[in-house]
Design a protein around this motif. Structure first.
Motif, PDB file in Angstrom:
ATOM      1  N   TRP A   9       0.835  -1.208   0.000  1.00  0.00           N
ATOM      2  CA  TRP A   9       0.000   0.000   0.000  1.00  0.00           C
ATOM      3  C   TRP A   9       0.864   1.250   0.000  1.00  0.00           C
ATOM      4  CZ3 TRP A   9      -0.053   3.429   4.229  1.00  0.00           C
ATOM      5  CH2 TRP A   9      -0.973   4.481   4.126  1.00  0.00           C
ATOM      6  N   TRP A  10       1.916   1.258   0.813  1.00  0.00           N
ATOM      7  CA  TRP A  10       2.800   2.424   0.911  1.00  0.00           C
ATOM      8  C   TRP A  10       3.470   2.712  -0.436  1.00  0.00           C
ATOM      9  CZ3 TRP A  10       3.236   5.957   4.658  1.00  0.00           C
ATOM     10  CH2 TRP A  10       4.334   6.816   4.648  1.00  0.00           C
ATOM     11  N   VAL A  11       3.987   1.661  -1.056  1.00  0.00           N
ATOM     12  CA  VAL A  11       4.657   1.831  -2.349  1.00  0.00           C
ATOM     13  C   VAL A  11       3.668   2.328  -3.396  1.00  0.00           C
ATOM     14  CG1 VAL A  11       5.782   0.610  -4.253  1.00  0.00           C
ATOM     15  CG2 VAL A  11       6.483   0.150  -1.895  1.00  0.00           C
ATOM     16  N   LYS A  12       2.499   1.714  -3.472  1.00  0.00           N
ATOM     17  CA  LYS A  12       1.510   2.108  -4.485  1.00  0.00           C
ATOM     18  C   LYS A  12       1.060   3.555  -4.283  1.00  0.00           C
ATOM     19  CE  LYS A  12      -2.875   0.736  -6.604  1.00  0.00           C
ATOM     20  NZ  LYS A  12      -3.373   2.127  -6.704  1.00  0.00           N
ATOM     21  N   THR A  13       0.832   3.941  -3.022  1.00  0.00           N
ATOM     22  CA  THR A  13       0.383   5.307  -2.737  1.00  0.00           C
ATOM     23  C   THR A  13       1.341   6.335  -3.316  1.00  0.00           C
ATOM     24  OG1 THR A  13      -0.824   4.707  -0.721  1.00  0.00           O
ATOM     25  CG2 THR A  13      -0.043   6.983  -0.895  1.00  0.00           C
ATOM     26  N   HIS A  14       2.636   6.116  -3.116  1.00  0.00           N
ATOM     27  CA  HIS A  14       3.604   7.136  -3.509  1.00  0.00           C
ATOM     28  C   HIS A  14       4.044   7.019  -4.956  1.00  0.00           C
ATOM     29  CE1 HIS A  14       3.627   7.227   0.924  1.00  0.00           C
ATOM     30  NE2 HIS A  14       3.693   8.518   0.703  1.00  0.00           N
ATOM     31  N   VAL A  15       3.936   5.842  -5.533  1.00  0.00           N
ATOM     32  CA  VAL A  15       4.142   5.718  -6.979  1.00  0.00           C
ATOM     33  C   VAL A  15       2.980   6.392  -7.717  1.00  0.00           C
ATOM     34  CG1 VAL A  15       4.228   4.093  -8.915  1.00  0.00           C
ATOM     35  CG2 VAL A  15       5.576   3.651  -6.860  1.00  0.00           C
ATOM     36  N   ASP A  16       1.760   6.226  -7.210  1.00  0.00           N
ATOM     37  CA  ASP A  16       0.590   6.829  -7.861  1.00  0.00           C
ATOM     38  C   ASP A  16       0.683   8.348  -7.906  1.00  0.00           C
ATOM     39  OD1 ASP A  16      -0.506   4.372  -8.369  1.00  0.00           O
ATOM     40  OD2 ASP A  16      -2.060   4.483  -6.818  1.00  0.00           O
ATOM     41  N   TYR A  17       1.156   8.985  -6.829  1.00  0.00           N
ATOM     42  CA  TYR A  17       1.292  10.449  -6.858  1.00  0.00           C
ATOM     43  C   TYR A  17       2.221  10.883  -7.992  1.00  0.00           C
ATOM     44  CZ  TYR A  17      -1.057  11.575  -2.413  1.00  0.00           C
ATOM     45  OH  TYR A  17      -1.994  11.769  -1.425  1.00  0.00           O
ATOM     46  N   VAL A  18       3.243  10.085  -8.253  1.00  0.00           N
ATOM     47  CA  VAL A  18       4.201  10.415  -9.305  1.00  0.00           C
ATOM     48  C   VAL A  18       3.593  10.190 -10.681  1.00  0.00           C
ATOM     49  CG1 VAL A  18       6.443   9.828 -10.320  1.00  0.00           C
ATOM     50  CG2 VAL A  18       6.181   9.928  -7.824  1.00  0.00           C
ATOM     51  N   LEU A  19       3.025   9.008 -10.881  1.00  0.00           N
ATOM     52  CA  LEU A  19       2.560   8.645 -12.219  1.00  0.00           C
ATOM     53  C   LEU A  19       1.208   9.249 -12.568  1.00  0.00           C
ATOM     54  CD1 LEU A  19       3.698   4.904 -12.415  1.00  0.00           C
ATOM     55  CD2 LEU A  19       4.977   7.007 -12.908  1.00  0.00           C
ATOM     56  N   LYS A  49      11.296   4.452  -5.985  1.00  0.00           N
ATOM     57  CA  LYS A  49      12.174   5.070  -6.979  1.00  0.00           C
ATOM     58  C   LYS A  49      12.334   4.173  -8.202  1.00  0.00           C
ATOM     59  CE  LYS A  49      15.609   7.780  -5.879  1.00  0.00           C
ATOM     60  NZ  LYS A  49      16.883   8.328  -5.351  1.00  0.00           N
ATOM     61  N   ARG A  50      12.465   2.884  -7.972  1.00  0.00           N
ATOM     62  CA  ARG A  50      12.667   1.948  -9.087  1.00  0.00           C
ATOM     63  C   ARG A  50      11.474   1.949 -10.018  1.00  0.00           C
ATOM     64  NH1 ARG A  50      11.292  -2.672 -11.008  1.00  0.00           N
ATOM     65  NH2 ARG A  50       9.757  -3.044  -9.355  1.00  0.00           N
ATOM     66  N   GLN A  51      10.270   1.829  -9.443  1.00  0.00           N
ATOM     67  CA  GLN A  51       9.074   1.787 -10.284  1.00  0.00           C
ATOM     68  C   GLN A  51       8.882   3.089 -11.058  1.00  0.00           C
ATOM     69  OE1 GLN A  51       5.430   0.335  -8.527  1.00  0.00           O
ATOM     70  NE2 GLN A  51       6.484  -1.239  -7.319  1.00  0.00           N
ATOM     71  N   CYS A  52       9.160   4.209 -10.411  1.00  0.00           N
ATOM     72  CA  CYS A  52       9.010   5.497 -11.090  1.00  0.00           C
ATOM     73  C   CYS A  52      10.024   5.644 -12.221  1.00  0.00           C
ATOM     74  CB  CYS A  52       9.146   6.637 -10.096  1.00  0.00           C
ATOM     75  SG  CYS A  52       7.803   6.731  -8.886  1.00  0.00           S
ATOM     76  N   ALA A  53      11.261   5.218 -11.969  1.00  0.00           N
ATOM     77  CA  ALA A  53      12.293   5.302 -12.997  1.00  0.00           C
ATOM     78  C   ALA A  53      11.940   4.412 -14.185  1.00  0.00           C
ATOM     79  CB  ALA A  53      13.649   4.923 -12.416  1.00  0.00           C
ATOM     80  N   GLU A  54      11.455   3.207 -13.900  1.00  0.00           N
ATOM     81  CA  GLU A  54      11.080   2.300 -14.981  1.00  0.00           C
ATOM     82  C   GLU A  54       9.915   2.837 -15.793  1.00  0.00           C
ATOM     83  OE1 GLU A  54      10.399  -1.695 -13.744  1.00  0.00           O
ATOM     84  OE2 GLU A  54      12.528  -2.113 -13.374  1.00  0.00           O
ATOM     85  N   ALA A  55       9.059   3.636 -15.159  1.00  0.00           N
ATOM     86  CA  ALA A  55       7.919   4.237 -15.860  1.00  0.00           C
ATOM     87  C   ALA A  55       8.309   5.515 -16.596  1.00  0.00           C
ATOM     88  CB  ALA A  55       6.799   4.524 -14.871  1.00  0.00           C
ATOM     89  N   GLY A  56       9.596   5.891 -16.534  1.00  0.00           N
ATOM     90  CA  GLY A  56      10.064   7.062 -17.254  1.00  0.00           C
ATOM     91  C   GLY A  56       9.951   8.367 -16.496  1.00  0.00           C
ATOM     92  N   HIS A  57       9.720   8.296 -15.167  1.00  0.00           N
ATOM     93  CA  HIS A  57       9.614   9.515 -14.357  1.00  0.00           C
ATOM     94  C   HIS A  57      10.518   9.367 -13.131  1.00  0.00           C
ATOM     95  CE1 HIS A  57       6.776  12.982 -13.050  1.00  0.00           C
ATOM     96  NE2 HIS A  57       7.943  13.082 -12.431  1.00  0.00           N
ATOM     97  N   PRO A  58      11.832   9.495 -13.316  1.00  0.00           N
ATOM     98  CA  PRO A  58      12.737   9.378 -12.162  1.00  0.00           C
ATOM     99  C   PRO A  58      12.463  10.481 -11.146  1.00  0.00           C
ATOM    100  CG  PRO A  58      13.904  10.271 -14.063  1.00  0.00           C
ATOM    101  CD  PRO A  58      12.552   9.821 -14.552  1.00  0.00           C
ATOM    102  N   ILE A  59      12.630  10.163  -9.878  1.00  0.00           N
ATOM    103  CA  ILE A  59      12.315  11.118  -8.806  1.00  0.00           C
ATOM    104  C   ILE A  59      13.519  11.341  -7.900  1.00  0.00           C
ATOM    105  CG2 ILE A  59       9.860  10.528  -8.821  1.00  0.00           C
ATOM    106  CD1 ILE A  59      10.364   8.901  -6.241  1.00  0.00           C
TER     107      ILE A  59
END
Length: 589
Positions: A166-176, A199-209
């Motif tokens: 839940w924690w990971v999804k919450t903060h990846v969602d704000y980014v994506l 960070k890994r999921q965001c970078a893989e989605a093309g939005h490094p943070i």
């Protein structure tokens, strides 16, 4: 005198896990501007700011020149827990937008507007827990354990896979979904592995943070920099003039990032008393570093596992008449903050071995990070700050803003309003004490500063804005030198000898193979004529050649014989007036 040898093999995670996620290229050029969302604008009176009203100020911030916004207010939070007013830090649930600020779509539209001007947006995250009445607790009671700050804390180490997901999804969602560019983590990181995954999921989605942490804490290299790595004020009393960086930027920089580690030891006794000491500062305990292995910023598991590569400390002057219950070791090295603890069980044999301990510590993995410098932040004016003083830090000082902050080779951070010397006006609900005690409207916590934008119509405030805008423009135009560096490198920065009738902050120079930037600060109320001695050999200046010199602060250019730079005469206008407090020169080699 007998000694006892204690070995503490506290394992710190290797860098290998996070080496694949590099900081975005734009990290080194960040200029971070903090916004208290509710108080930055007042569309319907003090404390009524929203995403929409903040969005309307984006062109102003683009004109100022900042390129990063730290937004301290977005999720559902309590409206009085801290200091009697709404704050991000009294989070109810981090996966919900606070309706008083707007909707998720309003947040996205605001972020899009910032991005139109190439300004990154960072959200503030309360990592320790939620308010006691949060519906998250009823929905997922196993996720929580104990509490702090009058709130209920997450059970981060209870092996709750659903909490982690839940924690990971919450903060990846704000980014994506909303386009957020990163996070500032309040107090501590607790679970670096989860933030690595974010960070890994965001970078893989093309939005490094970018992730920055409030305090220097081990983060397994997940954090790109630390908010409080080098700060110019103390939150309960203001400017800290005893800091080396205050009067000598170059020396302060080198003391912080170039010198050996400082190991602080605190010994706790059964009667409740304690003794402490440090390897760099005086104290009751004497602390000597017998061995400190060199640590590179490259992950080297062999180095960390080699039993010969240990930190060897000798602690003397322990009170032998008392029984030790605990021993705590803090280190503050150039590669990050670390902590070790020894329990009473590990120390129970000490009483038989005199007043000296020899500690062997396993070196932690180094923390790769960018340098940063904080002029001010929302916690200035904290509970205990004098009620008759202004919690803003610069208060119109061009010297402090430029010499100490914006022209330093580090990521600068400052609170909104500093840029035009805003007068402090407290939110009518702001109380003096942390948990809402005291008379409303009498607090000094800078988070609760209501900005009066009409002040920009006054010459004094507009001239300050123009000067800070000019500092930022100079930083950007000379970004090959005036940028942040990672702590595996040290910029070529050094202090310059000078002659003047009064004491000034020590001028500094920073150079590369192409040019030299010289920064001179005048924090006095007097115009000063001084002679700066540029070391020609050190800066590769030929005394028989002629060089082009630019006065970046006053937009002038001329030629100068190299020999004259040995005794370079300069006039620097007094501080806190238009175009005062600074002199900035560029010499092209």
């Amino acid at each position: 005198m007998k000694n006892i040898i204690l070995t503490l093999l506290l394992a710190f995670p290797s860098m290998a896990k996070s080496q694949g996620i590099e900081s975005p290229e734009w990290t080194k050029d960040l200029i971070v501007y903090e916004i208290s969302t509710k108080n930055f604008t007042s569309p319907n009176g003090p404390g009524t700011g929203t995403f929409q009203s903040t969005q309307k100020k984006v062109p102003y911030l683009a004109e100022l020149g900042i390129n990063g916004v730290w937004l301290t207010g977005h999720n559902w939070a309590d409206d009085k827990h801290f200091y009697g007013l709404w704050t991000q830090y009294a989070t109810i649930r981090p996966d919900s937008i606070d309706s008083s600020l707007g909707t998720k779509n309003d947040l996205k539209l605001m972020v899009d507007e910032f991005h139109k001007y190439d300004i990154k947006v960072f959200l503030d995250v309360v990592t320790h827990g939620v308010m006691n009445y949060s519906p998250l607790i009823a929905e997922n009671p196993k996720w929580f354990k104990s509490g702090s700050w009058g709130m209920t804390d997450y059970d981060w180490h209870g092996n709750h896979k659903d909490l982690d997901e839940w924690w990971v999804k919450t903060h990846v969602d704000y980014v994506l979904q909303q386009g957020i560019d990163g996070y500032r983590l309040d107090v501590s990181i607790y679970r670096p592995d989860l933030w690595y995954e974010i960070k890994r999921q965001c970078a893989e989605a093309g939005h490094p943070i970018v992730i920055f942490l409030e305090f220097e804490r081990p983060s397994n290299n997940v954090c790109d920099f630390y908010q409080r790595s080098r700060k110019l004020s103390e939150q309960t009393h203001g400017i800290d003039t005893i800091l080396p960086a205050y009067a000598n930027v170059a020396l302060g920089f080198k003391k912080k990032y170039e010198n050996k580690s400082d190991y602080s030891i605190k010994v706790f006794y059964e009667d409740g008393s304690f003794d402490e000491g440090s390897s760099l500062r005086r104290g009751q305990l004497a602390v000597k570093i017998k061995n400190e292995p060199a640590v590179t910023m490259v992950s080297d598991v062999t180095f960390l596992e080699n039993p010969d590569n240990v930190i060897d400390l000798l602690i003397s002057n322990i009170d032998t008449t008392k029984k030790i219950t605990k021993l705590r070791i803090h280190s503050d090295p150039k590669d990050g903050y670390h902590k070790w603890n020894l329990s009473s069980n590990e120390l129970k044999a000490r009483q038989e071995h005199g007043d000296t301990l020899s500690l062997l510590l396993k070196p932690p993995a180094p923390q790769l990070q960018y340098y940063s410098v904080q002029l001010s932040a929302h916690d200035d004016g904290w509970d205990g700050f004098p009620s008759d003083r202004n919690p803003y830090v610069a208060e119109g000082s061009r010297c402090l803003f430029g010499y100490n902050c914006l022209l330093s080779p580090a990521i600068p951070l400052f609170m909104s309003g500093e840029e035009f010397n805003a007068g402090f006006s407290a939110n009518p609900k702001l109380t003096p004490e942390l948990f809402g005690k005291g008379e409303e409207g009498k607090g000094t916590w800078l988070y609760g500063a209501v900005i009066d934008w009409a002040e920009l119509d006054e010459d004094e405030h507009r001239s300050m804005f123009n000067d800070v805008k000019k500092m930022i423009s100079i930083r950007k135009s000379e970004s090959d030198l005036l940028r942040s560096y990672t702590n595996d490198t040290l910029p070529d920065i050094f202090g310059l000898d000078y002659i003047a009738k009064i004491d000034l902050p020590v001028p500094f120079a920073i150079q590369n193979e192409h040019k030299i930037i010289i920064v001179i600060g005048n924090n006095t109320e007097t115009d000063v004529k001084l002679t700066v001695k540029v070391p020609l050999k050190k800066v590769s200046i030929n005394p028989d050649r002629t060089y082009v010199i630019q006065d970046l602060w006053n937009d002038k250019k001329w030629e100068i014989p190299g020999k004259e730079l040995e005794n370079f005469q300069i006039n620097v206008t007094r501080d806190k007036v238009s175009s005062g407090g600074l002199a900035i020169f560029k010499i092209t080699k």
